[in-house]
Design a protein around this motif. Structure first.
Motif, PDB file in Angstrom:
ATOM      1  N   ILE A 215     -16.953   2.292  78.561  1.00  0.00           N
ATOM      2  CA  ILE A 215     -15.518   2.591  78.683  1.00  0.00           C
ATOM      3  C   ILE A 215     -15.309   3.875  79.511  1.00  0.00           C
ATOM      4  O   ILE A 215     -14.412   3.951  80.352  1.00  0.00           O
TER       5      ILE A 215
ATOM      6  N   TYR B 241     -13.040   4.131  82.864  1.00  0.00           N
ATOM      7  CA  TYR B 241     -11.875   4.987  83.042  1.00  0.00           C
ATOM      8  C   TYR B 241     -12.302   6.384  83.479  1.00  0.00           C
ATOM      9  O   TYR B 241     -12.585   6.599  84.625  1.00  0.00           O
TER      10      TYR B 241
ATOM     11  N   GLU C 135     -13.133  -2.897  75.107  1.00  0.00           N
ATOM     12  CA  GLU C 135     -12.328  -3.042  76.318  1.00  0.00           C
ATOM     13  C   GLU C 135     -10.875  -3.382  75.964  1.00  0.00           C
ATOM     14  O   GLU C 135      -9.945  -2.757  76.469  1.00  0.00           O
ATOM     15  N   ALA C 136     -10.717  -4.361  75.059  1.00  0.00           N
ATOM     16  CA  ALA C 136      -9.359  -4.781  74.681  1.00  0.00           C
ATOM     17  C   ALA C 136      -8.626  -3.626  74.014  1.00  0.00           C
ATOM     18  O   ALA C 136      -7.436  -3.395  74.279  1.00  0.00           O
TER      19      ALA C 136
ATOM     20  N   LYS D 119      -7.674  -0.896  76.595  1.00  0.00           N
ATOM     21  CA  LYS D 119      -6.621  -1.421  77.485  1.00  0.00           C
ATOM     22  C   LYS D 119      -5.286  -1.436  76.768  1.00  0.00           C
ATOM     23  O   LYS D 119      -4.258  -1.086  77.352  1.00  0.00           O
ATOM     24  N   ASP D 120      -5.304  -1.826  75.506  1.00  0.00           N
ATOM     25  CA  ASP D 120      -4.067  -1.895  74.729  1.00  0.00           C
ATOM     26  C   ASP D 120      -3.473  -0.506  74.526  1.00  0.00           C
ATOM     27  O   ASP D 120      -2.263  -0.315  74.615  1.00  0.00           O
ATOM     28  N   TYR D 121      -4.367   0.459  74.284  1.00  0.00           N
ATOM     29  CA  TYR D 121      -3.926   1.855  74.111  1.00  0.00           C
ATOM     30  C   TYR D 121      -3.207   2.344  75.364  1.00  0.00           C
ATOM     31  O   TYR D 121      -2.147   2.987  75.285  1.00  0.00           O
ATOM     32  N   ILE D 122      -3.750   1.994  76.520  1.00  0.00           N
ATOM     33  CA  ILE D 122      -3.132   2.426  77.776  1.00  0.00           C
ATOM     34  C   ILE D 122      -1.829   1.675  78.029  1.00  0.00           C
ATOM     35  O   ILE D 122      -0.790   2.258  78.339  1.00  0.00           O
ATOM     36  N   ARG D 123      -1.881   0.372  77.805  1.00  0.00           N
ATOM     37  CA  ARG D 123      -0.710  -0.478  78.052  1.00  0.00           C
ATOM     38  C   ARG D 123       0.478  -0.044  77.202  1.00  0.00           C
ATOM     39  O   ARG D 123       1.596   0.045  77.660  1.00  0.00           O
TER      40      ARG D 123
ATOM     41  N   ALA E 169      -5.879  -4.856  69.013  1.00  0.00           N
ATOM     42  CA  ALA E 169      -5.640  -4.737  70.452  1.00  0.00           C
ATOM     43  C   ALA E 169      -4.685  -5.798  70.974  1.00  0.00           C
ATOM     44  O   ALA E 169      -4.648  -6.074  72.167  1.00  0.00           O
TER      45      ALA E 169
ATOM     46  N   TYR F  77     -19.431  -2.407  83.883  1.00  0.00           N
ATOM     47  CA  TYR F  77     -18.141  -3.027  83.567  1.00  0.00           C
ATOM     48  C   TYR F  77     -17.530  -3.724  84.775  1.00  0.00           C
ATOM     49  O   TYR F  77     -16.689  -4.591  84.666  1.00  0.00           O
TER      50      TYR F  77
ATOM     51  N   LYS G 145     -17.354  -8.453  85.596  1.00  0.00           N
ATOM     52  CA  LYS G 145     -16.878  -9.307  84.499  1.00  0.00           C
ATOM     53  C   LYS G 145     -17.337 -10.722  84.767  1.00  0.00           C
ATOM     54  O   LYS G 145     -16.983 -11.317  85.769  1.00  0.00           O
TER      55      LYS G 145
END
Ligand SMILES: Nc1ncnc2c1ncn2[C@@H]1O[C@H](COP(=O)(O)OP(=O)(O)O)[C@@H](O)[C@H]1O
Ligand SMILES: [Mg+2]
Length: 487
Positions: free
Chosen positions: A265, A269, A308-309, A312-316, A344, A434, A437
């Motif tokens: 991760i 990022y 990953e999910a 991504k959810d935290y950022i979204r 997530a 990463y 994929k």
């Protein structure tokens, strides 16, 4: 005078008779106009009945195949066996004797030839345009190559023969055959994109080839393990299952996998990206016997998805911090369960193909593109090896094939210290960056979980999160189950 005439007639005759070992030149009858010179080499290659640089698929292939494969090896049945039988080699004690090691060597040579023959046969049953796919040809040739090497390997009669045989086995595990795993998956993806084969059949084919691969590797690795035990003076397997299985601490494996994912991760990022909290719950002290590489692979692939999910959810969502990941360990006599719960938001799209190697055309193209970018894959071809008669080509420098003819450098500590890692192709695939994929993590994991009397399921609650449930059989509970029946 008479003699002279007859000789000259014969001479004249022989000049005009085409050599039957040569392919007739049909081009003079062909109405097709010559193709553009630049393209010609590529187009011609695809029009041939067999690859021009192939050692195995050639004019003689059909006859060789008939006499050796069909009339001999395909008539022999593979031997399904239990893990106990594998570790003890048909004897009820775990003591390793010289005779037992030799018998085991003999068995492995014959069994691998038979198992490879049956897999070759199943590839031959595929439609021509499928097996003729570039990646499947690589697998086919490599299987033929392994089949031939096992079949022709001299009978193992003495312990010295067996040292050499174990070195030979190690080389097979490490040379270009280690590319078969990615080639199989890439072949499946290409066939999906080109719509060459129904998706359900392709999935069944791949699962069966992968299951057979696991069984063969177990047989080979177990033999290397007992040989190295014997060489190092350890005259008994620690376990009824054999020493390739080890006691694994569930918590340790989870923590290791999560560390790998955190790094992954951070790479994805930036280094200071907030990481989700990991809560491990349930049977924290669980220790169980399993194949270390398989456990590492399964938890690694699954946790990669979860991390990953979650990030991504935290950022979204612009959350204050990422939602925690909770792993619950559950056990009973028969199985162990790892429930990996995240918040997530669930699986984003309703993708029926999540368990398939095929996918939709679009996703298959994406995966394939990433496969093509995987370091180390593009540069190595089976044909390089076949043409470099002296040395095998290795996938990378750190993993040079084992070229010694005796087993001296291989001791038990050598095996367990990690200098020689079993199943490197699998672990390398899991540790990919990463960036790549591949879209086949869950499909692969399901095959491996099911192999070990378990299962893998996904319970997604859209808008909330996902529970990924990995179940693995307790191998010590059923050591006499005929586990290696997947041939
Ligand atoms: N815990 C999860 N939360 C949300 N989506 C998930 C989760 N696990 C898997 N998925 C979805 O399943 C897809 C397939 O996963 P996988 O087979 O591992 O391939 P990849 O990770 O390469 O896409 C992922 O792309 C993702 O969309
Ligand atoms: Mg994944």
């Amino acid at each position: 005078m008479n003699r002279f005439t007859s000789q000259s007639v014969r001479l004249k005759h022989s000049v005009h008779t085409p050599d039957i070992s040569q392919i007739p030149n049909f081009t003079k009858y062909s109405p097709i106009k010559p193709i553009n010179e630049e393209l010609a080499p590529y187009v011609l290659e695809t029009m041939k009945a067999f690859p021009s640089r192939s050692k195995h698929i050639n004019q003689q292939h059909y006859y060789h195949n008939r006499t050796v494969l069909i009339q001999d090896y395909l008539r022999k049945r593979p031997h399904p066996m239990s893990l106990t039988q594998l570790a003890q080699y048909y004897d009820d004690s775990s003591q390793l004797t010289k005779q037992k090691i030799i018998t085991s060597g003999k068995f492995v040579k014959e069994e691998l030839s038979i198992r490879m023959a049956h897999k070759l046969n199943s590839l031959q049953q595929l439609p021509f345009h499928v097996v003729n796919n570039f990646h499947f040809v690589q697998v086919y040739e490599s299987y033929y190559n392994i089949f031939e090497r096992f079949r022709k390997y001299p009978t193992i009669r003495t312990i010295d023969d067996n040292w050499r045989f174990a070195a030979f086995l190690r080389q097979i595990l490490q040379d270009f055959n280690s590319l078969n795993l990615p080639h199989l998956i890439m072949g499946a993806l290409e066939c999906t994109i080109l719509e060459l084969y129904p998706q359900d059949k392709m999935d069944e084919l791949l699962s069966s080839l992968l299951r057979a691969r696991i069984s063969r590797r177990l047989i080979v690795e177990e033999h290397i393990s007992i040989t190295s035990n014997y060489a190092s003076g350890k005259k008994e397997n620690t376990l009824v299952l054999g020493d390739i299985f080890q006691e694994c601490s569930a918590k340790e494996y989870i923590v290791d996998a999560s560390k790998m994912c955190q790094k992954f991760i951070q790479d994805m990022y930036f280094e200071k990206v907030p990481l989700p909290e990991l809560i491990i719950d349930g049977e924290l002290d669980l220790k169980f016997y399993f194949l270390p590489t398989h456990l590492k692979y399964l938890l690694g692939e699954i946790l990669r998805n979860t991390y990953e999910a979650t990030v991504k959810d935290y950022i979204r969502q612009g959350l204050e911090k990422p939602q925690p990941i909770v792993i619950t360990i559950v056990k009973n006599d028969e199985s162990f369960i790892f429930r990996i719960s995240d918040r997530a938001g669930g699986v984003p799209h309703n993708d029926k193909n999540i368990w398939s190697f095929g996918k939709s055309k679009e996703r298959a193209s994406e995966s394939l593109e990433n496969f093509h970018r995987l370091p180390g894959l593009q540069t190595v071809s089976l044909y390089d090896h076949l043409y470099q008669t002296k040395h095998a080509v290795s996938v990378d420098k750190a993993n040079q094939p084992y070229r010694h003819t005796s087993l001296e450098p291989m001791s038990h500590s050598n095996l367990t210290s990690g200098k020689f890692r079993f199943e490197t192709p699998l672990i390398r695939l899991m540790e990919r960056s990463y960036r790549y994929k591949l879209g086949i993590g869950l499909a692969m994991c399901k095959v491996y979980a099911e192999y070990w009397n378990g299962d893998l399921t996904l319970h997604s609650l859209p808008g909330y999160g996902t529970d990924t449930v990995l179940k693995l059989g307790n191998l010590m509970h059923t050591p006499r189950k005929q586990q290696l029946d997947k041939v």
